[in-house]
Design a protein around this motif. Sequence first.
Motif, PDB file in Angstrom:
ATOM      1  N   LEU A  56       6.837   0.217  -0.430  1.00 28.98           N
ATOM      2  CA  LEU A  56       7.607  -1.034  -0.397  1.00 28.98           C
ATOM      3  C   LEU A  56       8.110  -1.409  -1.786  1.00 28.98           C
ATOM      4  CD1 LEU A  56       5.397  -3.107   2.068  1.00 28.98           C
ATOM      5  CD2 LEU A  56       7.551  -1.911   2.569  1.00 28.98           C
ATOM      6  N   ALA A  57       7.301  -1.183  -2.798  1.00 26.72           N
ATOM      7  CA  ALA A  57       7.700  -1.507  -4.176  1.00 26.72           C
ATOM      8  C   ALA A  57       8.837  -0.624  -4.654  1.00 26.72           C
ATOM      9  CB  ALA A  57       6.493  -1.384  -5.108  1.00 26.72           C
ATOM     10  N   SER A  58       9.010   0.546  -4.037  1.00 25.90           N
ATOM     11  CA  SER A  58      10.084   1.458  -4.443  1.00 25.90           C
ATOM     12  C   SER A  58      11.445   1.065  -3.887  1.00 25.90           C
ATOM     13  CB  SER A  58       9.746   2.888  -3.997  1.00 25.90           C
ATOM     14  OG  SER A  58       9.975   3.064  -2.606  1.00 25.90           O
ATOM     15  N   MET A  59      11.465   0.093  -3.012  1.00 28.39           N
ATOM     16  CA  MET A  59      12.719  -0.315  -2.371  1.00 28.39           C
ATOM     17  C   MET A  59      13.420  -1.357  -3.244  1.00 28.39           C
ATOM     18  SD  MET A  59      11.260  -0.461   1.527  1.00 28.39           S
ATOM     19  CE  MET A  59      12.858  -0.466   2.363  1.00 28.39           C
ATOM     20  N   PRO A  60      14.698  -1.148  -3.568  1.00 27.60           N
ATOM     21  CA  PRO A  60      15.398  -2.057  -4.479  1.00 27.60           C
ATOM     22  C   PRO A  60      15.361  -3.528  -4.063  1.00 27.60           C
ATOM     23  CG  PRO A  60      16.667  -0.060  -4.220  1.00 27.60           C
ATOM     24  CD  PRO A  60      15.528   0.017  -3.241  1.00 27.60           C
ATOM     25  N   LEU A  61      15.524  -3.798  -2.769  1.00 29.56           N
ATOM     26  CA  LEU A  61      15.543  -5.202  -2.333  1.00 29.56           C
ATOM     27  C   LEU A  61      14.215  -5.915  -2.531  1.00 29.56           C
ATOM     28  CD1 LEU A  61      17.731  -5.435   0.898  1.00 29.56           C
ATOM     29  CD2 LEU A  61      18.036  -6.678  -1.240  1.00 29.56           C
ATOM     30  N   ARG A  62      13.172  -5.182  -2.823  1.00 31.70           N
ATOM     31  CA  ARG A  62      11.863  -5.809  -3.039  1.00 31.70           C
ATOM     32  C   ARG A  62      11.942  -6.867  -4.141  1.00 31.70           C
ATOM     33  NH1 ARG A  62       6.479  -4.173  -2.282  1.00 31.70           N
ATOM     34  NH2 ARG A  62       5.254  -6.050  -2.122  1.00 31.70           N
ATOM     35  N   ALA A  63      12.894  -6.727  -5.054  1.00 21.11           N
ATOM     36  CA  ALA A  63      13.067  -7.716  -6.121  1.00 21.11           C
ATOM     37  C   ALA A  63      13.420  -9.092  -5.563  1.00 21.11           C
ATOM     38  CB  ALA A  63      14.156  -7.245  -7.086  1.00 21.11           C
ATOM     39  N   TRP A  64      14.032  -9.113  -4.401  1.00 16.30           N
ATOM     40  CA  TRP A  64      14.455 -10.376  -3.782  1.00 16.30           C
ATOM     41  C   TRP A  64      13.724 -10.662  -2.475  1.00 16.30           C
ATOM     42  CZ3 TRP A  64      20.424  -9.118  -3.801  1.00 16.30           C
ATOM     43  CH2 TRP A  64      20.882  -9.100  -5.117  1.00 16.30           C
ATOM     44  N   ARG A  65      12.740  -9.849  -2.142  1.00 18.15           N
ATOM     45  CA  ARG A  65      12.178  -9.861  -0.805  1.00 18.15           C
ATOM     46  C   ARG A  65      10.712 -10.254  -0.795  1.00 18.15           C
ATOM     47  NH1 ARG A  65      12.720  -4.234   1.116  1.00 18.15           N
ATOM     48  NH2 ARG A  65      10.508  -4.070   0.695  1.00 18.15           N
ATOM     49  N   GLN A  66      10.327 -10.914   0.281  1.00 21.06           N
ATOM     50  CA  GLN A  66       8.925 -11.228   0.574  1.00 21.06           C
ATOM     51  C   GLN A  66       8.532 -10.413   1.796  1.00 21.06           C
ATOM     52  OE1 GLN A  66       7.163 -13.365  -1.295  1.00 21.06           O
ATOM     53  NE2 GLN A  66       5.288 -13.146  -0.122  1.00 21.06           N
ATOM     54  N   ASP A  67       7.470  -9.627   1.696  1.00 15.53           N
ATOM     55  CA  ASP A  67       7.027  -8.782   2.797  1.00 15.53           C
ATOM     56  C   ASP A  67       5.734  -9.315   3.393  1.00 15.53           C
ATOM     57  OD1 ASP A  67       9.127  -7.006   2.226  1.00 15.53           O
ATOM     58  OD2 ASP A  67       7.878  -5.802   0.890  1.00 15.53           O
ATOM     59  N   THR A  68       5.658  -9.259   4.719  1.00 16.00           N
ATOM     60  CA  THR A  68       4.428  -9.572   5.431  1.00 16.00           C
ATOM     61  C   THR A  68       4.017  -8.302   6.165  1.00 16.00           C
ATOM     62  OG1 THR A  68       5.110 -11.874   5.716  1.00 16.00           O
ATOM     63  CG2 THR A  68       3.346 -11.068   7.141  1.00 16.00           C
ATOM     64  N   VAL A  69       2.856  -7.779   5.831  1.00 23.04           N
ATOM     65  CA  VAL A  69       2.390  -6.493   6.348  1.00 23.04           C
ATOM     66  C   VAL A  69       1.284  -6.709   7.377  1.00 23.04           C
ATOM     67  CG1 VAL A  69       1.252  -4.330   5.734  1.00 23.04           C
ATOM     68  CG2 VAL A  69       2.956  -5.323   4.186  1.00 23.04           C
ATOM     69  N   THR A  70       1.422  -6.025   8.520  1.00 23.93           N
ATOM     70  CA  THR A  70       0.400  -6.036   9.557  1.00 23.93           C
ATOM     71  C   THR A  70       0.010  -4.597   9.861  1.00 23.93           C
ATOM     72  OG1 THR A  70       1.389  -8.019  10.544  1.00 23.93           O
ATOM     73  CG2 THR A  70      -0.140  -6.753  11.921  1.00 23.93           C
ATOM     74  N   PRO A  71      -1.243  -4.205   9.570  1.00 26.53           N
ATOM     75  CA  PRO A  71      -1.691  -2.858   9.935  1.00 26.53           C
ATOM     76  C   PRO A  71      -1.752  -2.740  11.461  1.00 26.53           C
ATOM     77  CG  PRO A  71      -3.230  -3.909   8.409  1.00 26.53           C
ATOM     78  CD  PRO A  71      -2.276  -4.955   8.862  1.00 26.53           C
ATOM     79  N   LEU A  72      -1.379  -1.584  11.971  1.00 27.87           N
ATOM     80  CA  LEU A  72      -1.381  -1.362  13.417  1.00 27.87           C
ATOM     81  C   LEU A  72      -2.439  -0.335  13.787  1.00 27.87           C
ATOM     82  CD1 LEU A  72       2.488  -1.104  13.931  1.00 27.87           C
ATOM     83  CD2 LEU A  72       1.023  -3.095  14.348  1.00 27.87           C
ATOM     84  N   THR A  73      -3.064  -0.555  14.921  1.00 25.71           N
ATOM     85  CA  THR A  73      -4.002   0.410  15.471  1.00 25.71           C
ATOM     86  C   THR A  73      -3.553   0.749  16.886  1.00 25.71           C
ATOM     87  OG1 THR A  73      -5.473  -1.342  16.248  1.00 25.71           O
ATOM     88  CG2 THR A  73      -5.950  -0.409  14.080  1.00 25.71           C
ATOM     89  N   SER A  74      -3.994   1.893  17.381  1.00 24.46           N
ATOM     90  CA  SER A  74      -3.609   2.341  18.716  1.00 24.46           C
ATOM     91  C   SER A  74      -4.155   1.407  19.780  1.00 24.46           C
ATOM     92  CB  SER A  74      -4.144   3.748  18.970  1.00 24.46           C
ATOM     93  OG  SER A  74      -3.560   4.653  18.066  1.00 24.46           O
ATOM     94  N   HIS A  75      -3.405   1.298  20.862  1.00 22.54           N
ATOM     95  CA  HIS A  75      -3.823   0.538  22.032  1.00 22.54           C
ATOM     96  C   HIS A  75      -4.110   1.539  23.145  1.00 22.54           C
ATOM     97  CE1 HIS A  75      -3.681  -2.121  25.493  1.00 22.54           C
ATOM     98  NE2 HIS A  75      -3.737  -3.148  24.664  1.00 22.54           N
ATOM     99  N   PRO A  76      -5.193   1.359  23.899  1.00 21.24           N
ATOM    100  CA  PRO A  76      -5.536   2.355  24.931  1.00 21.24           C
ATOM    101  C   PRO A  76      -4.477   2.478  26.035  1.00 21.24           C
ATOM    102  CG  PRO A  76      -6.964   0.431  25.080  1.00 21.24           C
ATOM    103  CD  PRO A  76      -6.157   0.286  23.822  1.00 21.24           C
ATOM    104  N   ASN A  77      -3.629   1.471  26.231  1.00 23.87           N
ATOM    105  CA  ASN A  77      -2.608   1.520  27.267  1.00 23.87           C
ATOM    106  C   ASN A  77      -1.227   1.859  26.721  1.00 23.87           C
ATOM    107  OD1 ASN A  77      -4.536   0.773  29.155  1.00 23.87           O
ATOM    108  ND2 ASN A  77      -4.149  -1.395  28.833  1.00 23.87           N
ATOM    109  N   ASP A  78      -1.149   2.345  25.487  1.00 25.27           N
ATOM    110  CA  ASP A  78       0.124   2.669  24.858  1.00 25.27           C
ATOM    111  C   ASP A  78       0.795   3.824  25.616  1.00 25.27           C
ATOM    112  OD1 ASP A  78       2.262   3.394  23.248  1.00 25.27           O
ATOM    113  OD2 ASP A  78       1.047   3.796  21.470  1.00 25.27           O
TER     114      ASP A  78
END
Length: 99
Positions: A71-93
């Motif tokens: 995410l830090a390597s992306m140019p827009l990060r200078a102007w951007r706020q990121d909200t990160v949510t880790p994902l895990t598998s769902h048994p019904n996926d």
Amino acid sequence: MEFFVEMVTTVPDGTSPDAVTDMREREAARSAQLAHEGSLRRLWRPPLAHGEWRSWGIFSADDADALERVLASMPLRAWRQDTVTPLTSHPNDPGLGRP
């Protein structure tokens, strides 16, 4: 690991249209690189209010620290706020490939 990332960009007041265009072009080029490398898996633009810049993405990384480097390597990060949510598998996926 996969991560859902909401990215909200706020262009600083007084930024010239040329600077915005340049930033968007650099962001597009970096996003293409990250997609080719497998870090950026999917990208969406949700419904936006006038003047709002917001995207949703699915990223792959070994862990949260590796994702932060991506995410830090992306140019827009200078102007951007990121909200990160880790994902895990769902048994019904349905993407798990079960019959």
